[in-house]
Motif scaffolding. Structure first.
Motif, PDB file in Angstrom:
ATOM      1  N   GLU A 140       0.827  -1.196   0.000  1.00 20.82           N
ATOM      2  CA  GLU A 140       0.000   0.000   0.000  1.00 20.82           C
ATOM      3  C   GLU A 140       0.869   1.257   0.000  1.00 20.82           C
ATOM      4  N   THR A 141       0.302   2.325  -0.556  1.00 19.25           N
ATOM      5  CA  THR A 141       0.935   3.636  -0.494  1.00 19.25           C
ATOM      6  C   THR A 141       0.155   4.484   0.493  1.00 19.25           C
ATOM      7  N   ASP A 142       0.865   5.099   1.437  1.00 21.44           N
ATOM      8  CA  ASP A 142       0.236   5.999   2.401  1.00 21.44           C
ATOM      9  C   ASP A 142       0.577   7.443   2.069  1.00 21.44           C
ATOM     10  N   LEU A 143      -0.393   8.317   2.289  1.00 20.30           N
ATOM     11  CA  LEU A 143      -0.148   9.754   2.258  1.00 20.30           C
ATOM     12  C   LEU A 143       0.280  10.123   3.671  1.00 20.30           C
ATOM     13  N   ILE A 144       1.460  10.704   3.816  1.00 18.91           N
ATOM     14  CA  ILE A 144       2.057  10.950   5.128  1.00 18.91           C
ATOM     15  C   ILE A 144       2.352  12.441   5.299  1.00 18.91           C
ATOM     16  N   TYR A 145       1.881  12.996   6.403  1.00 16.37           N
ATOM     17  CA  TYR A 145       2.120  14.400   6.752  1.00 16.37           C
ATOM     18  C   TYR A 145       2.892  14.494   8.062  1.00 16.37           C
ATOM     19  N   PRO A 146       3.731  15.519   8.223  1.00 18.35           N
ATOM     20  CA  PRO A 146       4.194  15.838   9.581  1.00 18.35           C
ATOM     21  C   PRO A 146       2.971  16.264  10.381  1.00 18.35           C
ATOM     22  N   ALA A 147       2.768  15.696  11.549  1.00 16.46           N
ATOM     23  CA  ALA A 147       1.548  15.996  12.299  1.00 16.46           C
ATOM     24  C   ALA A 147       1.411  17.486  12.597  1.00 16.46           C
ATOM     25  N   GLN A 148       2.517  18.159  12.828  1.00 15.87           N
ATOM     26  CA  GLN A 148       2.453  19.576  13.186  1.00 15.87           C
ATOM     27  C   GLN A 148       1.975  20.451  12.031  1.00 15.87           C
ATOM     28  N   ALA A 149       2.035  19.929  10.792  1.00 10.76           N
ATOM     29  CA  ALA A 149       1.671  20.712   9.615  1.00 10.76           C
ATOM     30  C   ALA A 149       0.236  20.461   9.157  1.00 10.76           C
ATOM     31  N   VAL A 150      -0.508  19.633   9.878  1.00 14.59           N
ATOM     32  CA  VAL A 150      -1.844  19.254   9.425  1.00 14.59           C
ATOM     33  C   VAL A 150      -2.862  20.361   9.723  1.00 14.59           C
ATOM     34  N   THR A 151      -3.573  20.762   8.684  1.00 15.05           N
ATOM     35  CA  THR A 151      -4.633  21.757   8.742  1.00 15.05           C
ATOM     36  C   THR A 151      -5.963  21.068   8.459  1.00 15.05           C
ATOM     37  N   PRO A 152      -7.092  21.753   8.671  1.00 14.70           N
ATOM     38  CA  PRO A 152      -8.375  21.165   8.257  1.00 14.70           C
ATOM     39  C   PRO A 152      -8.382  20.804   6.776  1.00 14.70           C
ATOM     40  N   GLU A 153      -7.717  21.603   5.943  1.00 15.32           N
ATOM     41  CA  GLU A 153      -7.638  21.298   4.511  1.00 15.32           C
ATOM     42  C   GLU A 153      -6.862  20.007   4.262  1.00 15.32           C
ATOM     43  N   ALA A 154      -5.830  19.774   5.068  1.00 16.69           N
ATOM     44  CA  ALA A 154      -5.065  18.528   4.939  1.00 16.69           C
ATOM     45  C   ALA A 154      -5.921  17.330   5.338  1.00 16.69           C
ATOM     46  N   VAL A 155      -6.724  17.467   6.386  1.00 17.93           N
ATOM     47  CA  VAL A 155      -7.624  16.380   6.793  1.00 17.93           C
ATOM     48  C   VAL A 155      -8.611  16.091   5.667  1.00 17.93           C
ATOM     49  N   SER A 156      -9.113  17.136   5.011  1.00 20.90           N
ATOM     50  CA  SER A 156     -10.013  16.951   3.872  1.00 20.90           C
ATOM     51  C   SER A 156      -9.327  16.175   2.757  1.00 20.90           C
ATOM     52  N   ARG A 157      -8.062  16.496   2.469  1.00 19.71           N
ATOM     53  CA  ARG A 157      -7.322  15.763   1.433  1.00 19.71           C
ATOM     54  C   ARG A 157      -7.153  14.297   1.841  1.00 19.71           C
ATOM     55  N   LEU A 158      -6.828  14.071   3.089  1.00 19.06           N
ATOM     56  CA  LEU A 158      -6.658  12.700   3.570  1.00 19.06           C
ATOM     57  C   LEU A 158      -7.956  11.905   3.425  1.00 19.06           C
ATOM     58  N   ARG A 159      -9.076  12.540   3.736  1.00 25.38           N
ATOM     59  CA  ARG A 159     -10.384  11.875   3.612  1.00 25.38           C
ATOM     60  C   ARG A 159     -10.737  11.591   2.161  1.00 25.38           C
ATOM     61  N   ASN A 160     -10.582  12.612   1.321  1.00 25.12           N
ATOM     62  CA  ASN A 160     -11.100  12.541  -0.038  1.00 25.12           C
ATOM     63  C   ASN A 160     -10.128  11.946  -1.050  1.00 25.12           C
ATOM     64  N   ASP A 161      -8.849  12.262  -0.925  1.00 25.33           N
ATOM     65  CA  ASP A 161      -7.875  11.792  -1.901  1.00 25.33           C
ATOM     66  C   ASP A 161      -7.233  10.469  -1.493  1.00 25.33           C
ATOM     67  N   ALA A 162      -7.048  10.270  -0.187  1.00 26.85           N
ATOM     68  CA  ALA A 162      -6.461   9.006   0.280  1.00 26.85           C
ATOM     69  C   ALA A 162      -7.585   8.008   0.570  1.00 26.85           C
ATOM     70  N   GLY A 163      -8.411   8.319   1.552  1.00 25.35           N
ATOM     71  CA  GLY A 163      -9.597   7.509   1.800  1.00 25.35           C
ATOM     72  C   GLY A 163      -9.450   6.398   2.810  1.00 25.35           C
TER      73      GLY A 163
END
Length: 219
Positions: free
Chosen positions: A33-56
């Motif tokens: 599997e490929t994971d989308l990985i963010y530094p936790a300190q850089a996560v914004t509501p927009e990043a959570v939206s990307r994780l939900r919609n683009d990663a899933g």
């Protein structure tokens, strides 16, 4: 170690340090599997939206072993006193990394993009103050953000996305707290193929790494 591999990981680490997400494929003979990985300190509501919609996949925060130890975060299979927690036989590893699920105490339901972003960024802040902060004062369980606990030996012991992500955070000199989320294919319902994950990375100008490159460079 090849110069190409070293340079690729160094460039990705530099982008990660600046807050860019990375795409990391573990290995075909592991989860595949490929994971989308963010530094936790850089996560914004927009990043959570990307994780939900683009990663899933499942939005999780991976913490280093030392941070998890400081906060008393055991593996979930050690916490649950139920027959369903016994006899795990995983096809890709010897054990799961799951620990508690949490919300920050300032969230409401905990599931909105704003709430999850707050929980995630506060987890990064907590990870940088692990010896000074009372975890239960800041977070409540159960919640909507899944915590993962990295193996003590990191990549020398286990080579999942949990350890790959924390190793990248260490290399970038960031708090050892990263968001990992599996990228799924909307058409098949399975894991997004490496080719499609690489194409997504190129479209969005995000670095793409193979787990083997990280292990070779940082392991």
């Amino acid at each position: 170690m090849s110069q190409t591999t070293s340079a690729t990981v160094a460039k990705a680490t530099e982008a990660f340090q600046k807050g860019s997400p990375l795409l990391v494929h573990d290995a075909e003979d592991r989860e595949g599997e490929t994971d989308l990985i963010y530094p936790a300190q850089a996560v914004t509501p927009e990043a959570v939206s990307r994780l939900r919609n683009d990663a899933g996949g499942l939005i999780c925060v991976a913490l280093s072993h030392d941070v998890a130890q400081a906060f008393g975060l055991a593996y979930m299979d050690e916490i649950i006193d139920h027959p369903a927690s016994e006899g795990h036989e995983l096809g890709y590893d010897s054990r799961s990394s799951f620990s508690l699920t949490v919300n920050h105490r300032d969230t409401y339901t905990g599931i909105t993009d704003d709430d999850r972003a707050l929980t995630i960024t506060e987890l990064a802040h907590a990870a940088s103050l692990a010896d000074e902060l009372d975890f239960a004062d800041e977070f409540r369980a159960p919640g909507h953000v899944h915590l993962l606990r990295a193996a003590p030996g990191l990549l020398s012991e286990r080579q999942g996305h949990t350890e790959l992500g924390v190793a990248l955070a260490n290399a970038a000199e960031l708090p050892p707290a990263v968001v990992v989320c599996e990228m799924l294919d909307d058409q098949t319902g399975g894991a997004l193929s490496p080719d499609n994950a690489r194409a997504y990375a190129e479209r969005h100008d995000f670095p793409y790494l193979e787990g083997a490159q990280i292990i070779e460079t940082l392991g």
